[in-house]
Design an enzyme around this catalytic site. Structure first.
Site, PDB file in Angstrom:
ATOM      1  N   LYS A  48       0.826  -1.200   0.000  1.00 33.71           N
ATOM      2  CA  LYS A  48       0.000   0.000   0.000  1.00 33.71           C
ATOM      3  C   LYS A  48       0.870   1.265   0.000  1.00 33.71           C
ATOM      4  O   LYS A  48       2.094   1.178   0.167  1.00 33.71           O
ATOM      5  CB  LYS A  48      -0.919  -0.025   1.225  1.00 33.71           C
ATOM      6  N   TYR A  98     -12.057  -2.908  -3.456  1.00 36.81           N
ATOM      7  CA  TYR A  98     -12.610  -3.008  -2.106  1.00 36.81           C
ATOM      8  C   TYR A  98     -14.143  -2.960  -2.093  1.00 36.81           C
ATOM      9  O   TYR A  98     -14.746  -2.542  -1.106  1.00 36.81           O
ATOM     10  CB  TYR A  98     -12.047  -1.890  -1.222  1.00 36.81           C
ATOM     11  N   PHE A 135     -15.624   3.243   7.242  1.00 35.18           N
ATOM     12  CA  PHE A 135     -14.273   3.681   6.903  1.00 35.18           C
ATOM     13  C   PHE A 135     -13.966   3.673   5.399  1.00 35.18           C
ATOM     14  O   PHE A 135     -12.892   4.088   4.978  1.00 35.18           O
ATOM     15  CB  PHE A 135     -13.228   2.822   7.632  1.00 35.18           C
ATOM     16  N   ARG A 165      -0.805 -14.788   3.746  1.00 37.12           N
ATOM     17  CA  ARG A 165      -1.559 -14.083   4.802  1.00 37.12           C
ATOM     18  C   ARG A 165      -0.852 -14.218   6.146  1.00 37.12           C
ATOM     19  O   ARG A 165      -0.800 -13.272   6.923  1.00 37.12           O
ATOM     20  CB  ARG A 165      -2.985 -14.628   4.893  1.00 37.12           C
ATOM     21  N   THR A 188      -4.678  -8.270  10.224  1.00 41.42           N
ATOM     22  CA  THR A 188      -5.039  -6.956   9.684  1.00 41.42           C
ATOM     23  C   THR A 188      -4.769  -5.850  10.702  1.00 41.42           C
ATOM     24  O   THR A 188      -4.273  -4.786  10.355  1.00 41.42           O
ATOM     25  CB  THR A 188      -6.529  -6.943   9.271  1.00 41.42           C
ATOM     26  N   ARG A 231       3.403  -7.032   9.221  1.00 42.59           N
ATOM     27  CA  ARG A 231       2.665  -6.031  10.006  1.00 42.59           C
ATOM     28  C   ARG A 231       3.155  -5.968  11.446  1.00 42.59           C
ATOM     29  O   ARG A 231       3.208  -4.899  12.048  1.00 42.59           O
ATOM     30  CB  ARG A 231       1.166  -6.311   9.942  1.00 42.59           C
ATOM     31  N   ASN A 275      -1.439  -0.289   7.426  1.00 44.28           N
ATOM     32  CA  ASN A 275      -0.969  -1.654   7.666  1.00 44.28           C
ATOM     33  C   ASN A 275      -0.194  -2.260   6.503  1.00 44.28           C
ATOM     34  O   ASN A 275      -0.091  -3.464   6.359  1.00 44.28           O
ATOM     35  CB  ASN A 275      -2.112  -2.567   8.126  1.00 44.28           C
ATOM     36  N   HIS A 288      -1.799  -5.546   1.410  1.00 45.51           N
ATOM     37  CA  HIS A 288      -3.044  -6.282   1.190  1.00 45.51           C
ATOM     38  C   HIS A 288      -2.649  -7.649   0.658  1.00 45.51           C
ATOM     39  O   HIS A 288      -1.741  -7.758  -0.167  1.00 45.51           O
ATOM     40  CB  HIS A 288      -3.922  -5.577   0.155  1.00 45.51           C
ATOM     41  N   GLU A 300      -8.669 -10.783  -8.024  1.00 46.25           N
ATOM     42  CA  GLU A 300      -7.763  -9.644  -7.857  1.00 46.25           C
ATOM     43  C   GLU A 300      -6.645  -9.653  -8.894  1.00 46.25           C
ATOM     44  O   GLU A 300      -6.288  -8.604  -9.437  1.00 46.25           O
ATOM     45  CB  GLU A 300      -7.196  -9.634  -6.434  1.00 46.25           C
TER      46      GLU A 300
END
Length: 148
Positions: free
Chosen positions: A9, A49, A57, A85, A91, A102, A112, A115, A126
């Site tokens: 990100k 998203y 949010f 993951r 998350t 993270r 964070n 993704h 995706e």
């Protein structure tokens, strides 16, 4: 072999963590089959998203995700969606174990760093969304040293 979509990100790009994140996936034994640095549009991020559209949010998430470039990647390997993951961590950074991306580099959920696809089907969706041109297929010489 399975494929997953991993995106660094804007905060991860701005903090210079692209190399560190690539390093971790490579050291694990996964193969990079697509990568690009891109500045996504608002529409692209809203599509990415879409499942979060009703969340409070959501507007802030879209604003943040379009605030700078992202590094879009596709990684390939055995069980890469689940293992990817795990490598990212929870998350919520405060719930992420040290040693995860993270857990090592994040403090707040809104920053964070990464993704990662949450299932094989979402990974396929995706990957198609971010790499309509497709990914690279090649035989990695180190595969014999990673897989039995």
């Amino acid at each position: 072999m399975e494929q997953t979509y991993i995106m660094i990100k804007p905060d991860g790009v701005q903090r210079g963590l692209i190399g560190e994140i690539i390093k971790r996936f490579e050291q694990k034994g996964y193969k990079l089959v697509a990568m690009k640095l891109t500045s996504p549009t608002k529409e692209h991020m809203e599509n990415h998203y879409a499942d979060l559209k009703e969340k409070k949010f959501f507007p802030g998430l879209i604003e943040y995700m379009t605030s700078g470039p992202v590094c879009a990647m596709v990684w390939e390997g055995k069980n890469v969606v689940l293992e990817g993951r795990k490598m990212l961590g929870a998350t919520m950074p405060s719930e992420s174990a040290m040693g995860t991306i993270r857990g090592d580099f994040c403090i707040e959920v809104g920053r964070n760093i990464c993704h990662g696809s949450d299932a094989v089907e979402s990974a396929k969706h995706e990957i198609a969304m971010w790499f309509p041109e497709g990914v690279i297929s090649y035989a990695a010489t180190e595969a014999q040293w990673i897989y039995e």
